[in-house]
Scaffold this motif. Structure first.
Motif, mmCIF file in Angstrom:
data_model
loop_
_atom_site.group_PDB
_atom_site.id
_atom_site.type_symbol
_atom_site.label_atom_id
_atom_site.label_comp_id
_atom_site.label_asym_id
_atom_site.label_seq_id
_atom_site.Cartn_x
_atom_site.Cartn_y
_atom_site.Cartn_z
ATOM 1 N N ALA A 32 -3.768 -6.053 7.056
ATOM 2 C CA ALA A 32 -2.866 -4.999 6.591
ATOM 3 C C ALA A 32 -1.471 -5.540 6.302
ATOM 4 O O ALA A 32 -0.768 -5.039 5.421
ATOM 5 N N THR A 33 -1.062 -6.582 7.006
ATOM 6 C CA THR A 33 0.277 -7.139 6.798
ATOM 7 C C THR A 33 0.387 -7.885 5.473
ATOM 8 O O THR A 33 1.497 -8.115 4.986
ATOM 9 N N LEU A 34 -0.736 -8.261 4.891
ATOM 10 C CA LEU A 34 -0.714 -8.992 3.618
ATOM 11 C C LEU A 34 -0.465 -8.075 2.425
ATOM 12 O O LEU A 34 -0.130 -8.551 1.334
ATOM 13 N N ALA A 35 -0.684 -6.755 2.619
ATOM 14 C CA ALA A 35 -0.444 -5.758 1.563
ATOM 15 C C ALA A 35 -1.173 -6.105 0.265
ATOM 16 O O ALA A 35 -0.610 -6.005 -0.828
ATOM 17 N N LEU A 36 -2.422 -6.512 0.375
ATOM 18 C CA LEU A 36 -3.212 -6.849 -0.803
ATOM 19 C C LEU A 36 -3.653 -5.578 -1.529
ATOM 20 O O LEU A 36 -3.983 -4.581 -0.881
ATOM 21 N N PRO A 37 -3.687 -5.591 -2.843
ATOM 22 C CA PRO A 37 -4.088 -4.385 -3.575
ATOM 23 C C PRO A 37 -5.579 -4.088 -3.392
ATOM 24 O O PRO A 37 -6.425 -4.947 -3.572
ATOM 25 N N GLY A 38 -5.868 -2.850 -3.022
ATOM 26 C CA GLY A 38 -7.246 -2.377 -2.940
ATOM 27 C C GLY A 38 -8.121 -3.141 -1.971
ATOM 28 O O GLY A 38 -9.325 -3.265 -2.196
ATOM 29 N N TRP A 39 -7.582 -3.616 -0.875
ATOM 30 C CA TRP A 39 -8.318 -4.526 -0.003
ATOM 31 C C TRP A 39 -9.255 -3.798 0.947
ATOM 32 O O TRP A 39 -9.048 -2.638 1.294
ATOM 33 N N TYR A 40 -10.294 -4.514 1.361
ATOM 34 C CA TYR A 40 -11.214 -4.062 2.408
ATOM 35 C C TYR A 40 -11.693 -5.269 3.204
ATOM 36 O O TYR A 40 -11.933 -6.340 2.629
ATOM 37 N N VAL A 41 -11.852 -5.111 4.490
ATOM 38 C CA VAL A 41 -12.720 -6.002 5.262
ATOM 39 C C VAL A 41 -14.128 -5.488 5.019
ATOM 40 O O VAL A 41 -14.387 -4.271 5.075
ATOM 41 N N THR A 42 -15.065 -6.372 4.726
ATOM 42 C CA THR A 42 -16.367 -5.907 4.262
ATOM 43 C C THR A 42 -17.476 -6.871 4.681
ATOM 44 O O THR A 42 -17.242 -7.889 5.343
#
Length: 208
Positions: A32-42
């Motif tokens: 969450a700290t990376l603020a990546l667009p549209g991210w998910y752990v998957t």
């Protein structure tokens, strides 16, 4: 049985189960700290945590790595993705696992060379999750800025909790599904692995 609960209660149960994996919750927090667009752990770190808890194994048992998808089609260069990967290497330093970060906007550039079939460009990280070789794998979780968990589960959660591996013949070849299923069943023999459909379906992407 969790899979027979109302959907909101299934989602609560999913969070409770996944939260037993301390590595996973730490990956979510750091991602969450990376603020990546549209991210998910998957992928495996999610459904395999569920399998472990359901079968009374340690929550992290057999989990090879932790995958993070994000979607940034503004720059499809390898250099841009590599910069994110290096930032992630710093963010996840000290964790006892490998965390793999990939920009799903770039998958179509390398997928055919690796798997032998073309991949139309994805339009989102969700579209990439839609195309996992097994529907059971189609699960993504991210931590929102307000602390809520956002869960993407286009095929629901019943198969995940019931230890059913179901093929998803929309993109990945049959060989990929069968190889993954065989590897999973070695570690989790309780799994029920469903056969690849005998009727060949046209390999298309449903927007991903």
């Amino acid at each position: 049985m969790i899979s027979r609960l109302p959907l909101d209660q299934q989602l609560d149960s999913l969070r409770t189960v996944l939260s037993r994996n301390d590595v996973l919750t730490e990956v979510l927090s750091r991602a969450a700290t990376l603020a990546l667009p549209g991210w998910y752990v998957t992928a495996g770190c999610l459904f395999q945590t569920v399998w472990n808890v359901v079968t009374d194994r340690p929550p992290t048992s057999g989990i090879k790595d932790y995958d993070i998808f994000y979607f940034d089609n503004g720059d499809l260069s390898w250099e841009a993705e590599d910069a994110v990967i290096k930032a992630g290497r710093d963010a996840f330093a000290g964790l006892p696992v490998e965390v793999e970060i990939r920009n799903e906007a770039r998958v179509h550039l390398w997928y055919e060379d690796r798997f032998g079939v073309p991949c139309p460009p994805y339009e989102s990280a969700e579209a990439a999750i839609d195309n996992f070789a097994a529907t059971t794998c189609c699960l993504g979780v991210r931590l929102e800025t307000d602390g809520r968990w956002r869960v993407y589960a286009p095929h629901g959660l019943s198969d995940v909790f019931n230890l059913i591996v179901r093929p998803n013949p929309v993109l990945a070849p049959r060989s990929v599904y069968e190889a993954k299923a065989a590897r999973w069943q070695e570690h989790w023999p309780e799994l029920t692995v469903l056969d690849w459909p005998s009727t060949n379906r046209t390999m298309t992407s449903s927007g991903g």
